[in-house]
Design an enzyme around this catalytic site. Structure first.
Site, mmCIF file in Angstrom:
data_model
loop_
_atom_site.group_PDB
_atom_site.id
_atom_site.type_symbol
_atom_site.label_atom_id
_atom_site.label_comp_id
_atom_site.label_asym_id
_atom_site.label_seq_id
_atom_site.Cartn_x
_atom_site.Cartn_y
_atom_site.Cartn_z
ATOM 1 N N CYS A 64 -2.511 22.021 4.110
ATOM 2 C CA CYS A 64 -3.844 22.414 3.645
ATOM 3 C C CYS A 64 -4.015 23.891 4.022
ATOM 4 C CB CYS A 64 -4.951 21.522 4.217
ATOM 5 S SG CYS A 64 -5.289 21.725 5.973
ATOM 6 N N GLY A 65 -5.225 24.408 4.002
ATOM 7 C CA GLY A 65 -5.419 25.839 4.267
ATOM 8 C C GLY A 65 -4.950 26.241 5.658
#
Ligand code: RB5
Length: 155
Positions: A64-65
Site C-alpha cells: 500500500c502507500g
C-alpha cells in the site's frame, strides 16, 4: 509460489516485483489484478492476499502507500504474521525470528530498495528453536482473543 497484491498506490511497484521474481523463475500469483483499481481500499486487498497465503501455505507480498495500513489489516487474519520492512535487515529477521508470512511494502516511500528487501525476505528461513516458542505464543494470543478468554495470567 509467492502471492502478491497491492492497493491502487502500489500497482507500479507490484508490476516491477512480479517482473523481477519471474525473471528468477519464481512463480507469482497476483491476486489483485483487477481491471479498475481506482477506488480500492487496503483492508479489502489485505484480506484477499492473506486468505490466499493461508490457502497456498506460501509467502506473500502486500503493498500500500506506506505498507502500514495493509500490514495492520493483514495481521487481523488468524495465522498471518505480516511485517512492514523498510530495509533488508528487517526482512531477514522477520523471517528468521517471527516466521513472518507476508512482507508489507510502502509504494510511496523514498530511499527504500524494495527488490533488495523482497530478495532477503524470500531467501531467509525461520530459525525455529526459541523463536518457535515465541511464535507459538502469538498463535496462543490469537486463539484466546477468538475464544474471548484472557491470555496468560499477567493481567
Ligand atoms: C491510500 O491512499 C493509502 O492510505 C494507503 O495506500 C496506505 O498507505 C494506508 O496505510
Amino acid at each position: 509460489m509467492i502471492v502478491i497484491g497491492s492497493d491502487h498506490t502500489g500497482i507500479e511497484l507490484k508490476k516491477n516485483i512480479i517482473k523481477y521474481l519471474q525473471e528468477k523463475n519464481i512463480e507469482v500469483n497476483d491476486v489483485t489484478n483487477f481491471k479498475d483499481q481506482t477506488g480500492d481500499d487496503y483492508p479489502d486487498i489485505a484480506y484477499i492476499i492473506s486468505k490466499n497465503v493461508l490457502k497456498h501455505e506460501c509467502l506473500g507480498i502486500a503493498i500500500c502507500g506506506t505498507g502500514i495500513g495493509i500490514s495492520i489489516a493483514c495481521n487481523k487474519v488468524n495465522g498471518i504474521r505480516a511485517s512492514v520492512c523498510t530495509e533488508k535487515y528487517m526482512a531477514k529477521m522477520t523471517r528468521m525470528d517471527n516466521d513472518a508470512n507476508i512482507l508489507c511494502l510502502g509504494a510511496r516511500l523514498e530511499n527504500t530498495d524494495a527488490l533488495e528487501i523482497v530478495d532477503e525476505f524470500i531467501q531467509s528461513e525461520f530459525a525455529g528453536g526459541r523463536h518457535q516458542r515465541r511464535v507459538d505464543k502469538i498463535t496462543q494470543i490469537e486463539k484466546c482473543e477468538k475464544d474471548g478468554v484472557t491470555y496468560g495470567d499477567s493481567i
